[in-house]
Structure formats: structure tokens, C-alpha cells
Scaffold this active site. Structure first.
Site, PDB file in Angstrom:
ATOM      1  N   CYS A   1      47.268  48.258  70.590  1.00 12.74           N
ATOM      2  CA  CYS A   1      48.849  48.602  70.845  1.00 12.74           C
ATOM      3  C   CYS A   1      49.522  47.322  70.721  1.00 12.74           C
ATOM      4  CB  CYS A   1      48.986  49.381  71.801  1.00 12.74           C
ATOM      5  SG  CYS A   1      48.876  48.703  73.651  1.00 12.74           S
TER       6      CYS A   1
ATOM      7  N   CYS B   1      44.422  45.905  79.133  1.00 18.77           N
ATOM      8  CA  CYS B   1      45.994  46.121  78.409  1.00 18.77           C
ATOM      9  C   CYS B   1      46.724  46.958  79.280  1.00 18.77           C
ATOM     10  CB  CYS B   1      45.470  46.987  77.198  1.00 18.77           C
ATOM     11  SG  CYS B   1      47.109  47.955  76.706  1.00 18.77           S
TER      12      CYS B   1
ATOM     13  N   CYS C   1      47.042  43.223  73.340  1.00 15.22           N
ATOM     14  CA  CYS C   1      45.886  44.305  73.365  1.00 15.22           C
ATOM     15  C   CYS C   1      45.705  44.670  71.511  1.00 15.22           C
ATOM     16  CB  CYS C   1      46.556  45.435  73.797  1.00 15.22           C
ATOM     17  SG  CYS C   1      45.508  46.980  73.382  1.00 15.22           S
TER      18      CYS C   1
ATOM     19  N   ASP D   1      -0.534  41.264  70.732  1.00 16.68           N
ATOM     20  CA  ASP D   1       0.197  40.866  69.441  1.00 16.68           C
ATOM     21  C   ASP D   1      -0.223  39.514  69.031  1.00 16.68           C
ATOM     22  OD1 ASP D   1       1.939  41.724  67.478  1.00 16.68           O
ATOM     23  OD2 ASP D   1       3.807  41.105  68.926  1.00 16.68           O
TER      24      ASP D   1
ATOM     25  N   GLU E   1      -6.682  50.370  75.792  1.00 13.98           N
ATOM     26  CA  GLU E   1      -6.555  48.999  76.101  1.00 13.98           C
ATOM     27  C   GLU E   1      -5.059  48.522  75.591  1.00 13.98           C
ATOM     28  OE1 GLU E   1      -9.263  47.432  73.244  1.00 13.98           O
ATOM     29  OE2 GLU E   1     -10.730  48.728  73.835  1.00 13.98           O
TER      30      GLU E   1
ATOM     31  N   LYS F   1       2.530  52.669  70.012  1.00 13.27           N
ATOM     32  CA  LYS F   1       3.617  51.655  69.850  1.00 13.27           C
ATOM     33  C   LYS F   1       4.431  51.939  70.765  1.00 13.27           C
ATOM     34  CE  LYS F   1       2.147  48.819  66.503  1.00 13.27           C
ATOM     35  NZ  LYS F   1       3.135  48.384  65.579  1.00 13.27           N
TER      36      LYS F   1
ATOM     37  N   TYR G   1     -12.487  42.621  71.734  1.00 13.74           N
ATOM     38  CA  TYR G   1     -12.299  44.185  71.820  1.00 13.74           C
ATOM     39  C   TYR G   1     -13.368  44.862  70.826  1.00 13.74           C
ATOM     40  CZ  TYR G   1      -8.932  43.004  68.360  1.00 13.74           C
ATOM     41  OH  TYR G   1      -8.359  42.534  67.296  1.00 13.74           O
TER      42      TYR G   1
ATOM     43  N   CYS H   1      49.346  52.959  75.152  1.00 17.50           N
ATOM     44  CA  CYS H   1      48.037  52.463  74.455  1.00 17.50           C
ATOM     45  C   CYS H   1      47.457  53.776  73.806  1.00 17.50           C
ATOM     46  CB  CYS H   1      47.430  51.491  75.099  1.00 17.50           C
ATOM     47  SG  CYS H   1      45.786  50.828  74.282  1.00 17.50           S
TER      48      CYS H   1
ATOM     49  N   LYS I   1      -2.461  46.626  73.289  1.00 14.47           N
ATOM     50  CA  LYS I   1      -2.525  45.737  72.099  1.00 14.47           C
ATOM     51  C   LYS I   1      -1.924  44.724  71.964  1.00 14.47           C
ATOM     52  CE  LYS I   1      -1.612  47.154  67.230  1.00 14.47           C
ATOM     53  NZ  LYS I   1      -0.961  45.845  66.704  1.00 14.47           N
TER      54      LYS I   1
HETATM   55  S1  IVH Z   1      -9.291  47.552  67.672  1.00  9.57           S
HETATM   56  C1  IVH Z   1     -10.851  49.703  64.169  1.00  9.57           C
HETATM   57  N1  IVH Z   1      -8.264  46.752  69.655  1.00  9.57           N
HETATM   58  O1  IVH Z   1      -4.201  45.356  66.001  1.00  9.57           O
HETATM   59  C2  IVH Z   1     -10.067  48.923  65.191  1.00  9.57           C
HETATM   60  N2  IVH Z   1      -7.484  46.058  67.684  1.00  9.57           N
HETATM   61  O2  IVH Z   1      -2.847  47.131  64.070  1.00  9.57           O
HETATM   62  C3  IVH Z   1      -9.644  47.587  64.666  1.00  9.57           C
HETATM   63  N3  IVH Z   1      -5.293  44.627  68.285  1.00  9.57           N
HETATM   64  O3  IVH Z   1      -6.053  44.375  63.176  1.00  9.57           O
HETATM   65  C4  IVH Z   1      -8.904  46.964  65.834  1.00  9.57           C
HETATM   66  N4  IVH Z   1      -5.077  44.391  70.172  1.00  9.57           N
HETATM   67  O4  IVH Z   1      -5.471  42.611  64.997  1.00  9.57           O
HETATM   68  C5  IVH Z   1      -8.156  46.779  68.540  1.00  9.57           C
HETATM   69  N5  IVH Z   1      -7.202  46.037  71.789  1.00  9.57           N
HETATM   70  C6  IVH Z   1      -7.157  45.968  70.611  1.00  9.57           C
HETATM   71  C7  IVH Z   1      -6.198  45.306  69.680  1.00  9.57           C
HETATM   72  C8  IVH Z   1      -6.184  45.294  68.338  1.00  9.57           C
HETATM   73  C9  IVH Z   1      -4.537  44.001  68.938  1.00  9.57           C
HETATM   74  C10 IVH Z   1      -4.815  44.241  66.465  1.00  9.57           C
HETATM   75  C11 IVH Z   1      -5.942  43.791  65.723  1.00  9.57           C
HETATM   76  C12 IVH Z   1      -5.772  44.973  64.430  1.00  9.57           C
HETATM   77  C13 IVH Z   1      -4.398  45.276  64.710  1.00  9.57           C
HETATM   78  C14 IVH Z   1      -4.310  46.818  63.840  1.00  9.57           C
END
Ligand code: IVH
Length: 682
Positions: free
Chosen positions: A422, A437, A419, A129, A125, A325, A237, A442, A127
Site C-alpha cells: 500500500c 506496515c 509497505c 547413500d 536395513e 525412500k 549388505y 492496506c 539405504k
Molecule cells: S541391496 C539387489 N542394500 O542402493 C539388491 N543396496 O538403488 C541390490 N544401497 O545399487 C542392493 N544401501 O548401491 C542394498 N542396504 C542396502 C543398500 C543398497 C544402499 C544402494 C546400492 C544399490 C542401490 C539401489
């Protein structure tokens, strides 16, 4: 309370709440409304009135999303199951290692009976932010929402979370568990984040550094009306405690959440084996640009909850999940200084010196600003806070200026007149972005200038290709333009690439080049816009090199075929006293320049006067260049072959013009033959 309420009113209220919640879900979760905003407002007002009239408000009423009194402080909430964080993977190898580790662990425990080679089933999935939160439901009703805090204890932010329209106040559409804690991420879309920051900038409020801080800042508000004004979203999630339903895997959970009207991540893929995991990671990376929200990675989870359980938890992170990441592309920093940097070809580029910033594991402290037009277009100033982007191995560049952070002390940067390396003059032509230049000597350009000077069409020094120039330069044998004529065989013999014979050959080639023609020498000087043809025109009109020293542009323009652009460049070059000094030095090192192109009668009469040329096929130079050359030498370049054509210039893969020329008896020449006709010495 309820007893006093007529049954039909109660039903009407229940119906309205349920209908409004459904429309809320259509609008905020599915992004597919089925009624107009006006219709929604009408139903909402109707409900509100009934609730007020009868003082009867259902716990999942949409009217309960707003209007909570401001808090003094946040109450602490203990999570019944700790909210864990995630271990990170920064490369595909890390992900592969993660998979191997799990296989090893499983091999020694639960999977004994299984084939150890068997692939593990994962989900992948994006992640998000944002800010992790937990939504606690009892008998299907939301009763508490808390932040992650330290994982064990968070803060009660229920009134704030209620204002997020995509958070279900009641679980519907599925078998309702008696108890369930749902986990997810509250986030803000990039566009809304930028809008929010713009408004804050206008109001003189501090800006949020990134969408995550904006989401966190919006949730941690004692006054929930502030939260309500921010466009926050949710992606669910995970779960904590659950009672009353059985979920066996992450994918089952996600399917259940979706059915129960919870917003889920934009992508959740179930795959077998680590190779497929990497494919989904790539797929999500490609989608990153089109997602309206910020994602900095992909979360990989073991799908099966039983397997998750047997793998267990390290201290604060589960063994069964990892966050990959993506390499960071952008960072925010400040421009300390802007310096002009001279490239190999003399082009002067402004470079921003930055307060060092880590982007994708690399410290960035410089960034190219490309050219002065770019500085003006983006209005980049010294002292500005900027967003810097780094993609792959490309030199980092400034994406944008954070104008909201300006203090008024920022300074504009002017194009240098000299320049920085030079001290020669710099030239910038109208309509051109490049600033260059013009210094022949140069140091920044010495390799490139020598490479051009020794090329076949110029001084023709065989054995002095790019590699050798680089070598001589790196060994300090060539520091200045004139240094080639100071080279000695003994110097060369010390270098790894030279043996007795090759060293002697080069010395001989250098020796031979001391006798040259003015046109070759002029071409070799690499004066901007002066190619072979312009060099020949100059030689035809100036008997001696010294006659061009300190020349005025107008004088050069007296040559019919030379326009102001070339004339200005020639004049600037020969008015630079350093350049004259360098040329004089070359002469003192034994250069003998003759000028066979100069003939008194050449004045006014050009070699191709009265002749008509047509070109067919591909030539070593562009068609335009060859046509310019013909016209410049007094000839006429036509596009079709006729009886009045004097020559057809035939290149590679000639077209039908060749047959036509043959049938009409028109003479044909190759490009090289043409050059020979023009200058028998070439
Ligand atoms: S699972 C044990 N799924 O990332 C699993 N976390 O760095 C815990 N986060 O604290 C989280 N998207 O705030 C999970 N698809 C996703 C996520 C996710 C963002 C965040 C969450 C967690 C942090 C960990």
C-alpha cells in the site's frame, strides 16, 4: 623369495600382520580400539622394516593399503553375477503393495502348500547413500574390488578400495569360502563430507553436491593416495558369486559378514510381515538424524534366499527387494530475488524467490526468511546458493547459505521503507524483529483489520465474524477498510450465507455501530500497542479525534501513563496521510463519534487515584495486563491483602486471599464489575 627367509622372521611377519589387521578391525569396524595409536604405529613400523629388510610382504599386509602407483586408466571388470539396482517405494502404501505382490507371486508358485495368509519374512536395513562396490575374495584374500558400473561391467578400483581401512584384506574368523563376491556401499560421513567441501572451497576446487558424489569422486581416482586421504567407510549388505560356504538367508549373510569382520549396516532387522517392516522403516527414520552418514531410505529384502531365487529378477531389479525412500527434506538451490511480503496482520516478512527445486516430490520456488534478523544472522544475500528444508506441510525455509559458492556478485537486501502493497510507512521498534506496515487501508491487511474493527470491544458489529469477513472479502464486497459502511442488504442477499433475516440483522448491527465512542473507535483502528486501556487514556485526554491527527509523539507522552513505545506508534499512525484519509472517509459515511471519557477534570486526575487493588484467581487478561491497567488509571496494584486494600479483584479459582479479604472486610469485585466501574458504558 620366501625360501631365504628365516622361519622365525616369517612367523613374526605373519604375527604382526594378523595383529595389525585385528587392531585395524577393532578401530575401523568396531570403533572400539584396544591399543593406542602410538602402539599401532610402533607395530606397523616394525612390520614395515621387516618387510623391507626381507622383501617379504604378505598379500593381506596393512602396508599394502597404500603406496600403489597411480593408474593411467581403470581396467574394466565383468561382474560374475550382475549387480542389480532396486525398485523404489515412495509411500507406506507402496510397501504394502510390494508385500501383496510378493504374496500373489508366491501363492502361484512355491507357496502353494503354504497358507497364503502367512507373513513373509523380511529384513530391513538403512539405504546408504554412497557408491556400490564389489569385493572379490579367493581363498579368503581380497584380489579385486570393482565399481558397480552398469551392473554388468564396472571398473577395477582395487588400489583405492584397499586404502579403506575397514575393508578386510583377508577373511578371518569364519570358515573361509574358496570364492566369494561381497557387495556393499562405500560412503563418507556427513561431517567429513562437509569438511572435505570446506577444504575444496578454500583451494578453489569444485564442491561435491552431496556425500554420495564425494564418495564416488573419492573412489574414482587414478591416484589411490587421494582416496587414502579421504575418510571413506563401507557397509556390506550382499553377495554375488559364492563357493565353499552355504548361506541361506540375508540375516545369515549379515551374521556371517559380521563374524568375518566386515562392516555391516548400522541396523539390520529381521521381521515377519509388512506391518513390522513399516515399524522398522519408522525406527530407521527416527535414527536418521543421529546416524553420522546420509541415508535416503530403507531397503526391504525377502530374508530367505530360496524365496528370493523363486521370485527372481525383473530386468535390472530383483522382485524380492525394494527401497523405501524417505520424503526428502532438503534441497540446494539459488535465491533469485528477495521480496517483502505483507501478512494479514501487517507484519512484513522477507520471502526468497528460488530457482525451482524438487524436494520430496514437491517443487519449491519460494521460502520464507522469517525476519530481517534471521537474514543478518544467516547472512543471506540475493544470488546466494542455499540449502532449503521442507518438513511436512510447513513452509520451506533456508537452512544455510553455501558461502563457498559465492562469486562476489551477491547483493544484500535492505528493509523496505514503505509497505510494498500500500505504500504506507513501515514501523520497526527497537528491540523488535517484526517490521510492520501501519496502513489502515492496506489491502493485505483489510480482512484482519476489519475483523478487529468490528469486534465486541471495538465497533461491536454482531454477525460480522471472521467467516463473514472472509466471505465479503472474497466476493469483493469489502476491498477497503471503509467498505463495511457501504454494504447494502441487496449485496448480502446474493451471498450463500445470508437470508432475509440475517442480512437485515447485519445491516442493523452496522447501522447501530455508527454511533460509537472515541475510545472504542481508537481501539478498533488496531494501532500497534494501542489496546483498550491506551485507547481510553487517549480519549480521556483528547476531546476530539481530530485533535490526535498529525500528533507528535512528545505530545502523546504528556499523558502520564503512556510511554514512548505507545506514543511513537500513535504518532506514526496519525501522521500517515492515507490513514487520516481513511478515517475521514469513515466519518463521511455517517460515523458519529462521541467521547464520554473526556472530562476536563480528568486531566491530571485518574479514576483510580489513591485506590489499592489486589488480584486473586485467573482473570480474562493476564495478571500483568490488569495490573498495568490499574497503575495506568492511577491506582496501585499490591500483591498481598491488608487493611489498606480497597478492592480484591476475584477471578476463577481464587486463592486464600479471598478469605483474608473477607475477614478484613475488604470489598471484592469481579473483573467485569471493575470494568463497569471504570466505564459504565461498557
Ligand atoms: S541391496 C539387489 N542394500 O542402493 C539388491 N543396496 O538403488 C541390490 N544401497 O545399487 C542392493 N544401501 O548401491 C542394498 N542396504 C542396502 C543398500 C543398497 C544402499 C544402494 C546400492 C544399490 C542401490 C539401489
Amino acid at each position: 623369495m620366501p625360501e631365504k627367509i628365516p622361519e622365525n622372521i616369517k612367523h613374526e611377519i605373519e604375527r604382526l600382520v594378523s595383529e595389525l589387521n585385528y587392531h585395524c578391525y577393532r578401530y575401523y569396524v568396531l570403533d572400539a580400539p584396544v591399543i593406542s595409536d602410538e602402539e599401532y604405529d610402533r607395530l606397523y613400523n616394525k612390520l614395515k622394516k621387516l618387510e623391507d629388510d626381507y622383501s617379504f610382504i604378505l598379500p593381506d599386509s596393512p602396508t599394502k593399503r597404500i603406496g600403489a602407483p597411480a593408474l593411467d586408466k581403470f581396467e574394466k571388470v565383468r561382474h560374475t553375477e550382475p549387480m542389480l539396482s532396486l525398485d523404489n517405494a515412495f509411500s507406506y502404501d507402496d510397501v504394502i503393495e510390494f508385500d501383496k505382490r510378493l504374496k500373489r507371486l508366491l501363492e502361484s508358485s512355491v507357496r502353494q502348500a503354504h497358507d497364503v495368509e502367512e507373513d513373509i519374512e523380511y529384513t530391513v536395513e538403512p539405504k546408504y547413500d554412497g557408491l556400490a562396490i564389489e569385493l572379490s575374495y579367493k581363498n579368503g584374500l581380497l584380489y579385486k574390488a570393482s565399481t558397480r558400473g552398469d551392473g554388468y561391467e564396472g571398473e577395477d578400483v582395487t588400489p583405492n578400495i584397499r586404502t579403506i581401512k575397514s575393508v578386510p584384506l583377508k577373511i578371518e574368523g569364519v570358515k573361509v569360502p574358496s570364492e566369494i563376491d561381497i557387495r556393499g556401499e562405500v560412503y563418507i560421513d556427513i561431517e567429513d563430507f562437509e569438511r572435505l567441501n570446506m577444504e575444496r572451497g578454500k583451494n578453489g576446487e569444485p564442491l561435491f553436491a552431496n556425500p554420495r558424489n564425494a564418495a564416488a569422486g573419492s573412489i574414482r581416482q587414478l591416484d589411490s593416495s587421494i582416496t587414502a586421504a579421504r575418510r571413506l567407510h563401507l557397509a556390506c549388505y550382499g553377495i554375488g558369486t559364492v563357493n565353499g560356504i552355504e548361506l541361506k538367508s540375508q540375516i545369515e549373510l549379515i551374521t556371517w559378514l559380521e563374524k568375518a569382520r566386515f562392516p555391516i549396516p548400522a541396523v539390520v532387522k529381521q521381521v515377519n510381515g509388512v506391518d513390522k517392516v513399516l515399524e522398522v522403516i519408522k525406527e530407521i527414520e527416527e535414527k536418521r538424524n543421529i546416524f553420522p552418514f546420509e541415508t535416503d531410505g530403507a531397503v526391504i529384502k525377502v530374508n530367505d534366499f530360496n524365496l528370493q531365487k523363486s521370485l527372481g529378477v525383473k530386468t535390472r531389479e530383483p522382485r524380492w527387494a525394494i527401497a523405501y525412500k524417505y520424503p526428502a527434506h532438503q534441497g540446494t538451490t539459488r535465491i533469485i530475488e528477495i521480496i517483502p511480503s505483507v501478512g494479514r496482520t501487517g507484519v512484513i516478512t522477507p520471502v526468497a524467490i528460488l530457482e525451482p527445486v524438487r524436494i520430496g516430490g514437491v517443487t519449491v520456488s519460494r521460502s520464507t526468511l522469517h525476519n530481517w534478523d534471521e537474514i543478518n544472522r544467516k547472512d543471506i544475500r540475493i544470488g546466494d546458493y542455499v540449502v532449503v528444508e521442507r518438513a511436512g506441510e510447513v513452509i520451506p525455509h533456508v537452512v544455510t547459505v553455501i558461502k563457498e559458492k559465492r562469486t562476489g556478485k551477491e547483493k544484500r537486501f535492505q528493509i523496505p521503507e514503505k509497505c510494498p502493497v500500500c505504500g504506507s510507512k513501515v514501523a520497526r521498534e527497537e528491540g523488535e524483529v517484526a517490521v510492520r506496515c501501519i496502513g489502515l487501508d492496506c489491502p493485505a491487511q483489510v480482512q484482519e483489520r476489519i475483523r478487529h474493527f468490528v469486534s465486541r470491544q471495538a465497533m461491536d458489529i454482531e454477525g460480522l465474524g471472521e467467516k463473514n469477513v472472509e466471505l465479503l472479502y472474497s466476493k469483493g464486497l469489502i476491498k477497503h477498510f471503509a467498505d463495511i459502511y457501504k454494504l447494502k442488504k441487496e449485496d448480502l442477499l446474493q451471498l450463500p450465507r445470508f437470508a432475509e433475516k440475517s442480512a437485515q440483522n447485519l445491516i442493523d448491527a452496522i447501522e447501530k455501530s455508527r454511533h460509537t465512542t472515541l475510545s472504542k473507535f481508537l481501539y478498533g483502528l488496531g494501532i500497534i500497542h494501542v489496546g483498550e486501556y491506551a485507547a481510553r487514556l487517549l480519549s480521556a485526554n483528547f476531546e476530539r479525534l481530530e485533535g490526535i491527527y498529525h500528533i507528535k509523539a512528545e505530545k502523546v507522552m504528556e499523558i502520564k501513563q503512556i510511554g514512548d513505545k505507545i506514543a511513537n506508534s500513535i504518532s506514526a499512525f496519525f501522521n500517515d496521510s492515507e490513514n487520516i484519509r481513511t478515517i475521514e472517509k469513515l466519518k463521511s459515511l455517517g460515523l458519529k463519534i462521541t467521547n464520554p471519557d473526556f472530562k476536563e477534570k480528568n486531566k491530571g486526575k485518574m479514576p483510580l487515584d489513591g485506590l489499592t487493588f489486589v488480584i486473586t484467581g485467573a482473570l480474562p487478561k493476564s495478571r500483568k495486563e490488569v495490573e498495568d491497567m490499574i497503575e495506568g488509571l492511577g491506582g496501585h496494584a499490591a500483591s498481598t491483602v491488608s487493611k489498606s486494600t480497597d478492592y480484591l479483584i476475584v477471578g476463577d479459582e481464587p486463592g486464600s486471599k479471598l478469605n483474608k479479604a473477607r475477614s478484613l472486610g475488604v470489598k471484592t469485585v469481579t473483573y467485569d464489575e471493575l470494568l463497569k466501574i471504570l466505564n459504565p458504558n461498557v
